[in-house]
Structure formats: structure tokens, C-alpha cells
Design an enzyme around this catalytic site. Structure first.
Site, mmCIF file in Angstrom:
data_model
loop_
_atom_site.group_PDB
_atom_site.id
_atom_site.type_symbol
_atom_site.label_atom_id
_atom_site.label_comp_id
_atom_site.label_asym_id
_atom_site.label_seq_id
_atom_site.Cartn_x
_atom_site.Cartn_y
_atom_site.Cartn_z
ATOM 1 C CG MET A 170 -80.337 17.686 -3.587
ATOM 2 S SD MET A 170 -80.779 18.349 -5.187
ATOM 3 C CE MET A 170 -80.046 19.989 -5.085
ATOM 4 C CG MET A 195 -83.998 27.015 0.304
ATOM 5 S SD MET A 195 -82.284 26.797 -0.212
ATOM 6 C CE MET A 195 -82.454 26.568 -1.993
ATOM 7 C CG HIS A 250 -73.831 25.520 -0.598
ATOM 8 N ND1 HIS A 250 -74.449 25.954 0.560
ATOM 9 C CD2 HIS A 250 -74.808 24.944 -1.335
ATOM 10 C CE1 HIS A 250 -75.735 25.664 0.522
ATOM 11 N NE2 HIS A 250 -75.990 25.045 -0.624
ATOM 12 N N GLY A 298 -83.653 21.888 -5.255
ATOM 13 C CA GLY A 298 -83.609 20.677 -6.066
ATOM 14 C C GLY A 298 -82.686 20.785 -7.265
ATOM 15 C CG MET A 351 -82.091 20.559 0.021
ATOM 16 S SD MET A 351 -81.548 21.187 -1.572
ATOM 17 C CE MET A 351 -79.785 20.962 -1.380
ATOM 18 C CG HIS A 356 -78.698 23.163 1.430
ATOM 19 N ND1 HIS A 356 -79.043 23.885 0.301
ATOM 20 C CD2 HIS A 356 -79.862 22.925 2.081
ATOM 21 C CE1 HIS A 356 -80.346 24.067 0.288
ATOM 22 N NE2 HIS A 356 -80.864 23.496 1.359
ATOM 23 C CG ASP A 366 -78.705 27.707 -1.892
ATOM 24 O OD1 ASP A 366 -78.341 27.872 -3.070
ATOM 25 O OD2 ASP A 366 -78.727 26.595 -1.330
ATOM 26 C CB SER A 388 -75.230 28.419 -12.582
ATOM 27 O OG SER A 388 -76.265 29.068 -11.895
ATOM 28 C CB SER A 433 -73.611 25.780 -4.879
ATOM 29 O OG SER A 433 -74.304 24.566 -5.057
ATOM 30 C CG ASP A 453 -76.690 22.211 -2.917
ATOM 31 O OD1 ASP A 453 -77.258 22.772 -1.967
ATOM 32 O OD2 ASP A 453 -76.110 22.819 -3.832
HETATM 33 C C1 DX5 Z 1 -80.596 24.276 -5.049
HETATM 34 C C2 DX5 Z 1 -79.319 24.255 -4.265
HETATM 35 C C3 DX5 Z 1 -78.395 25.377 -4.574
HETATM 36 C C4 DX5 Z 1 -77.927 25.428 -6.006
HETATM 37 C C5 DX5 Z 1 -77.840 26.867 -6.361
HETATM 38 O O1 DX5 Z 1 -81.496 23.408 -4.453
HETATM 39 O O2 DX5 Z 1 -79.581 24.303 -2.874
HETATM 40 O O3 DX5 Z 1 -77.272 25.399 -3.684
HETATM 41 O O4 DX5 Z 1 -76.698 24.837 -6.241
HETATM 42 O O5 DX5 Z 1 -77.533 26.965 -7.694
HETATM 43 P P1 DX5 Z 1 -77.576 28.352 -8.473
HETATM 44 O O6 DX5 Z 1 -76.612 29.261 -7.752
HETATM 45 O O7 DX5 Z 1 -77.157 27.982 -9.842
HETATM 46 O O8 DX5 Z 1 -78.991 28.845 -8.381
HETATM 47 ZN ZN ZN Z 2 -77.863 24.646 -1.499
#
Ligand code: DX5
Ligand code: ZN
Length: 228
Positions: free
Chosen positions: A38, A138, A34, A143, A69, A67, A176, A199, A9, A36
Site C-alpha cells: 500500500m 475485492m 498474500h 486499505g 495497491m 497485491h 480478498d 484476520s 494475508s 499487501d
Molecule cells: C485489504 C487487503 C487484504 C486484507 C484482508 O486491503 O487487501 O488482503 O489483509 O484482511 P481481512 O482478511 O482481515 O479482511
Molecule cells: Zn490483499
């Protein structure tokens, strides 16, 4: 069950060096990237849109696991597939017509992912499970990167695995949020196919070492096979 796949991600990457970071993850041996998306409405954060996905598409040959959101995803599916999404995921919480949305993603030529927030029940998947390509559970509230895995999602993961094993062509099971060295082996044992990690891959700067350690943990774990 398929071989375990790692989806990096980029939310936790250095956005000022995004192409470099994506290429470092690819060189380290991740399977997918991946991304994200948002909108500041469905989730309390804003990230990026199709032009950035197109730029990532140019930077890597790996499949892009996008992904969404966002509210009203039906307005944007085509743009995201055209930008380079190989996998495109929508949240059930914002899908007025979930089955139609998933079919539209497939008609556009991408693989369709259905995504559930931690508090959304598995029963919302019942009708789409036989035709969808992947289910994303999830394991944090979406977020933000760097949040802690929510332990109450364990039984949900195990229950979904049982449901998938009863299907002739089961979709992939993806998790995720809060995936890291301390839980990835147990998640594999619970039957997860695809592991999103932000992370745990980009944190601390040692992308190659982080990926190697996650892979080692995965290799040591063996999924528990359901009884025949
Ligand atoms: C959160 C995202 C994740 C995020 C995960 O809303 O959808 O993809 O990047 O991050 P980590 O692996 O640090 O929890
Ligand atoms: Zn994600």
C-alpha cells in the site's frame, strides 16, 4: 474449478515476528502467502515494499501472492518480481494500459492478477479475461485488514464465475476482504478458487487452529456446478 486455495494475508500478522508468522502459516498448511503493498495514495494506508518481500521470500517456499495497491504500478513491476513475487496483482482503477501491464507481468516471469475494487464493474475485465491468470475481486474497500465483507459483492462473484466458466482456460477467481468462518463455505459454493484471509488466520494467535477450521469449512462445502 480448482481445489480451493488459502492465501494468508500477512497484513494481520505481527510484523515484529514476520518470518516466524509466515512459517507458522506455512506449517499450518496454507497454500500461498498474500502480501499487501500500500502506498498511502491509492489507498489510505502504507505498508511495505520490495525489501520486505525479499525477506518473506527467504522465510518460506510457498508462492508469494503480491497485491499491489499503489498508483503508477508500471514503474515497479520488475522490482516486485525480482523481490520474489510469484503472482503479481494490479488494480484496474490505476492501470492506464491494463492489458500492457498484465502482459509485462507475464514477460517478467510472474503470474498476472487483475484486481477490482468492490464498486468497479466486471465490464472493465472484458478484454483481459481470456489471458489473465487470476481475477481478484475485492470484497472490502482496500486499505485495511479486519473489515466486514460487503454483501453487495455476492452477485458480482456469481456473475464472474459464470463468465469464467464460459472460457476455455479460465483464470482463477480470488476474493480478498472479510473472508472468515461464517462465509468461506458459501464463497466456495459461489465458485471462488482462492481465499485471501488475514484476520481470520492471524487473529487471536492460534494460526494452526484458525487454518484447520477454515479448511474444514471448505471441505464441507461443494461448489455448485453450472448446468452442462
Ligand atoms: C485489504 C487487503 C487484504 C486484507 C484482508 O486491503 O487487501 O488482503 O489483509 O484482511 P481481512 O482478511 O482481515 O479482511
Ligand atoms: Zn490483499
Amino acid at each position: 474449478m480448482t481445489r480451493p486455495l488459502l492465501s494468508a494475508s500477512i497484513l494481520s500478522a505481527d510484523f515484529g515476528r514476520l518470518a516466524d508468522q509466515v512459517q507458522a502459516a506455512e506449517a499450518a498448511g496454507v497454500d500461498w502467502i498474500h502480501v499487501d503493498v500500500m502506498d498511502g495514495h491509492f489507498v489510505p494506508n502504507l505498508t511495505l515494499g520490495p525489501p520486505v518481500i525479499a525477506a518473506i521470500r527467504r522465510a518460506t517456499k510457498l508462492p508469494l501472492d503480491v497485491h499491489l495497491m499503489i498508483s503508477n504500478p508500471e514503474h515497479y513491476l520488475k522490482q516486485y518480481v525480482e523481490a520474489g513475487a510469484d503472482w503479481l496483482g494490479v488494480h484496474v482503477e490505476v492501470a492506464w494500459h491494463l492489458d500492457r501491464l498484465l502482459q509485462q507481468i507475464k514477460e517478467l516471469g510472474a503470474k498476472a492478477t487483475v484486481t477490482l475494487n468492490p464498486a468497479t464493474p466486471l465490464s472493465s475485465l472484458e478484454v483481459v479475461l481470456p489471458t489473465v491468470d487470476m481475477v481478484l475481486l475485492m470484497t472490502v474497500n482496500p486499505g485495511f485488514g479486519g473489515q466486514e465483507f460487503i454483501p453487495a459483492t455476492w452477485p458480482k462473484i456469481r456473475h464472474l464465475r459464470q463468465q469464467l466458466d464460459a472460457l476455455p482456460h479460465p483464470p482463477l477467481l480470488q476474493v480478498d476482504g472479510g473472508v472468515n468462518l461464517s462465509n468461506i463455505a458459501a464463497l466456495r459454493q459461489a465458485g471462488v478458487d482462492v481465499f485471501v484471509a488475514g484476520s481470520a488466520i492471524f487473529g487471536g494467535g492460534d494460526i494452526a487452529g484458525n487454518v484447520r477450521r477454515l479448511r474444514e469449512a471448505l471441505e464441507k462445502s461443494r461448489p455448485i456446478q453450472p448446468p452442462a
